[in-house]
Structures are given as C-alpha cells and as structure tokens.
Write a protein that holds these residues in place. Structure first.
Motif, PDB file in Angstrom:
ATOM      1  N   LEU A  87       0.832  -1.200   0.000  1.00 15.82           N
ATOM      2  CA  LEU A  87       0.000   0.000   0.000  1.00 15.82           C
ATOM      3  C   LEU A  87       0.867   1.251   0.000  1.00 15.82           C
ATOM      4  O   LEU A  87       0.571   2.219  -0.712  1.00 15.82           O
ATOM      5  CB  LEU A  87      -0.933  -0.007   1.217  1.00 15.82           C
ATOM      6  N   ARG A  91       0.991   4.190  -2.971  1.00 15.14           N
ATOM      7  CA  ARG A  91       0.848   5.615  -2.654  1.00 15.14           C
ATOM      8  C   ARG A  91       2.084   6.408  -3.088  1.00 15.14           C
ATOM      9  O   ARG A  91       1.978   7.557  -3.522  1.00 15.14           O
ATOM     10  CB  ARG A  91       0.603   5.785  -1.158  1.00 15.14           C
ATOM     11  N   ALA A 102      -6.159   1.194  -5.206  1.00 11.87           N
ATOM     12  CA  ALA A 102      -5.970   0.324  -4.038  1.00 11.87           C
ATOM     13  C   ALA A 102      -6.321   1.100  -2.782  1.00 11.87           C
ATOM     14  O   ALA A 102      -6.049   2.305  -2.691  1.00 11.87           O
ATOM     15  CB  ALA A 102      -4.535  -0.177  -3.966  1.00 11.87           C
ATOM     16  N   LYS A 103      -6.932   0.407  -1.818  1.00  7.95           N
ATOM     17  CA  LYS A 103      -7.345   1.062  -0.582  1.00  7.95           C
ATOM     18  C   LYS A 103      -7.130   0.150   0.613  1.00  7.95           C
ATOM     19  O   LYS A 103      -7.193  -1.074   0.512  1.00  7.95           O
ATOM     20  CB  LYS A 103      -8.819   1.473  -0.658  1.00  7.95           C
ATOM     21  N   SER A 104      -6.904   0.776   1.762  1.00 14.01           N
ATOM     22  CA  SER A 104      -6.827   0.044   3.016  1.00 14.01           C
ATOM     23  C   SER A 104      -8.239  -0.353   3.443  1.00 14.01           C
ATOM     24  O   SER A 104      -9.223   0.243   2.977  1.00 14.01           O
ATOM     25  CB  SER A 104      -6.187   0.908   4.097  1.00 14.01           C
ATOM     26  N   TYR A 108     -11.963   1.422   2.417  1.00  8.32           N
ATOM     27  CA  TYR A 108     -12.677   0.690   1.370  1.00  8.32           C
ATOM     28  C   TYR A 108     -14.120   0.406   1.768  1.00  8.32           C
ATOM     29  O   TYR A 108     -14.404   0.026   2.907  1.00  8.32           O
ATOM     30  CB  TYR A 108     -11.953  -0.621   1.084  1.00  8.32           C
ATOM     31  N   CYS A 122      -0.224  -6.714   2.720  1.00 11.22           N
ATOM     32  CA  CYS A 122       0.679  -5.631   2.326  1.00 11.22           C
ATOM     33  C   CYS A 122       2.132  -6.089   2.226  1.00 11.22           C
ATOM     34  O   CYS A 122       2.933  -5.453   1.539  1.00 11.22           O
ATOM     35  CB  CYS A 122       0.568  -4.478   3.326  1.00 11.22           C
ATOM     36  N   TYR A 151      -3.600  -5.592   5.221  1.00 13.33           N
ATOM     37  CA  TYR A 151      -3.927  -6.017   3.867  1.00 13.33           C
ATOM     38  C   TYR A 151      -4.615  -4.877   3.139  1.00 13.33           C
ATOM     39  O   TYR A 151      -4.911  -3.826   3.716  1.00 13.33           O
ATOM     40  CB  TYR A 151      -4.792  -7.277   3.874  1.00 13.33           C
ATOM     41  N   LEU A 152      -4.866  -5.073   1.857  1.00 17.15           N
ATOM     42  CA  LEU A 152      -5.478  -4.028   1.049  1.00 17.15           C
ATOM     43  C   LEU A 152      -6.446  -4.622   0.043  1.00 17.15           C
ATOM     44  O   LEU A 152      -6.408  -5.817  -0.256  1.00 17.15           O
ATOM     45  CB  LEU A 152      -4.407  -3.195   0.341  1.00 17.15           C
ATOM     46  N   GLN A 154      -7.804  -4.056  -3.961  1.00 23.79           N
ATOM     47  CA  GLN A 154      -7.358  -3.433  -5.209  1.00 23.79           C
ATOM     48  C   GLN A 154      -8.277  -3.839  -6.354  1.00 23.79           C
ATOM     49  O   GLN A 154      -8.738  -4.988  -6.431  1.00 23.79           O
ATOM     50  CB  GLN A 154      -5.923  -3.836  -5.536  1.00 23.79           C
TER      51      GLN A 154
END
Length: 267
Positions: A87, A91, A102-104, A108, A122, A151-152, A154
């Motif tokens: 992540l 960024r 992509a977002k945390s 999200y 991550c 984790y993320l 996407q």
C-alpha cells in the motif's frame, strides 16, 4: 573486507544456490561474506562493524541501523521500507506510473470496486497471500483469514494470468521476463507459471525509468500486470529471486551483482 548477507529464516533453505553463489563469488575477490539470519539477531552486530551489508530479509530496521553507522546497505533502507509494504508502494508511485486503485480496509467500502476484487496482504511476496474475491461472501471470508496482518483491496486487472518482471541492477534495466498462467490469475513462476524472455516496449521502458528516478534499486524486480492490454505497475520485489532469469537466459546475475557491489565499495 567483510560483509553480512542477511536473510529471514524461512528464506534461507530455498535460496541456498544464490547464497552459495554470492559467498563463493565474493571469496574470489578476497571478501568474506557472512550469512546472518534476521530472526536470530536480538541485537544487531555492531562490533566489529561490517564493511557492507546485503539485506535480503525484507526488514528495513536492520538496514537503518547499519546506515546510521555509515555502512553501505544493498538495497538501501528506504527501498526496503517502501517496497515491502504494497500500500505504501502504491501511494509512493501512484502519481508517477499507472497503478490500479488500491485502498486500506478502513478506506474501502464493499462493492466499491467491481467484482472480482483483489485482496492481498501488504507484505506478501512471490504471489503468496494474494486472493481473488468474486462476491461479497468470498471477500468477507478472505478478510477473516488476513485479520492478523495489514492487507489491502485493489481493483482487478482485466488481463489475468500475465505479468512482466523487469530485473534491475545498479538502477538500470538488465532484462525482462514474461510470466503467464493458464490455470490461475497469478502467473508467478514459483506457483507454476510459464516464463520466457520479454522485450520491453519504449513505453514500458519509460515507466521503469520513471520509477528508477524515484527509487535507487541496487538489485530488485519491478512487476507489471496488464489492464486492457496496457502495462500497469504491480509491485517491486526488494529481495527479488533469480530462478526465472537463470531459466530463460545466460545472465549470471549473482556474478554481476557481486561485481556491482565491489565496484561501488571501491569508489
């Protein structure tokens, strides 16, 4: 001259060829390379200090420690810190090269990205801890399995089972390998994907060069996936493996890496 080669415990056994290649190769220059296992180091060795460190543990704290003592570390601490957090990498590079959104978990909203959606840890590497959720139910199940680690989420690329790894040495493009899979959305060689040499287009080279202007990579891999036929940045492998390169080319990356480090130390 004496150097440290640092690996995490779980990576030592599967990297014996590369470890031995580096150890033997440096010995030919009269340089002793000592293998250290990160998890066994309650206090980082500081007396006597090594002349250089090759950090392939994926942990940046040990790199920062030696850099504070003015010891050269390959790759440097900033690279290790950024690239081993996916992540943070996205960024860091999202305004530099194309990156799928992509977002945390905290940012999200379920269903925000059309299914299927990618969920990945991550810090995973080698295709591990990367999952494809085709529904909200699958999404919840995967998230439960990853609760113990960051984790993320996407957006999913359209062209699954295909990616390109670009090998970088001395912050320059060395070679590229195309990985494909017909039975998985993940094309990693370690997971059974097929590999062959790949010639980068002018556009693809320009994307790599933009990344190299922001991060100095001594030896690493830059991975691109494909969305609607176009390359999209995926990740940077700090402790990149060499198996694919040995498989598809005559490039002896261990030898070239040794020569690069020796030249850097002699300046």
């Amino acid at each position: 001259m004496h150097g440290y080669l640092i690996y995490s415990q779980k990576d030592v056994s599967k990297n014996q060829f590369f470890i031995q290649s580096l150890t033997t190769g440096f010995a030919n220059y009269g340089i002793t390379l000592e293998l250290l296992v990160y998890e066994t180091l309650s206090d980082f060795p500081s007396e006597p200090l090594p002349d250089f460190v090759i950090n392939r543990s994926r942990f940046s704290d040990i790199s920062f420690f030696y850099e504070k003592h003015s010891i050269p570390v390959f790759n440097n601490a900033s690279v290790t810190q950024i690239t081993n957090d996916k992540l943070e990498t996205y960024r860091f590079l999202e305004k530099t090269v194309p990156v799928l959104p992509a977002k945390s978990p905290s940012d999200y909203i379920s269903g925000e990205f059309s299914y299927p959606v990618i969920i990945k840890s991550c810090s995973g590497h080698g295709g591990s801890e990367v999952f494809l959720a085709n529904s909200l139910e699958e999404e919840k199940e995967i998230c439960l399995s990853l609760q113990e680690q960051p984790y993320l989420f996407q957006a999913c690329a359209s062209d699954l089972g295909k990616d390109v790894r670009v090998y970088i040495l001395g912050n320059q493009i060395l070679a590229a390998v195309l990985r494909t899979s017909t039975n998985s959305f993940k094309s990693n060689y370690s997971l059974g994907g097929s590999v062959r040499p790949y010639t980068l287009s002018i556009y693809e080279k320009s994307l790599v060069e933009k990344i190299l202007c922001k991060l100095h990579l001594d030896y690493a891999g830059i991975d691109f996936i494909f969305h609607e036929g176009k390359p999209v940045f995926n990740e940077i492998e700090d402790a990149v493996g060499a198996r694919m390169l040995y498989e598809v080319s005559d490039i002896d990356i261990a030898s070239l890496y040794i020569q690069y480090i020796v030249n850097k130390l002699s300046k």
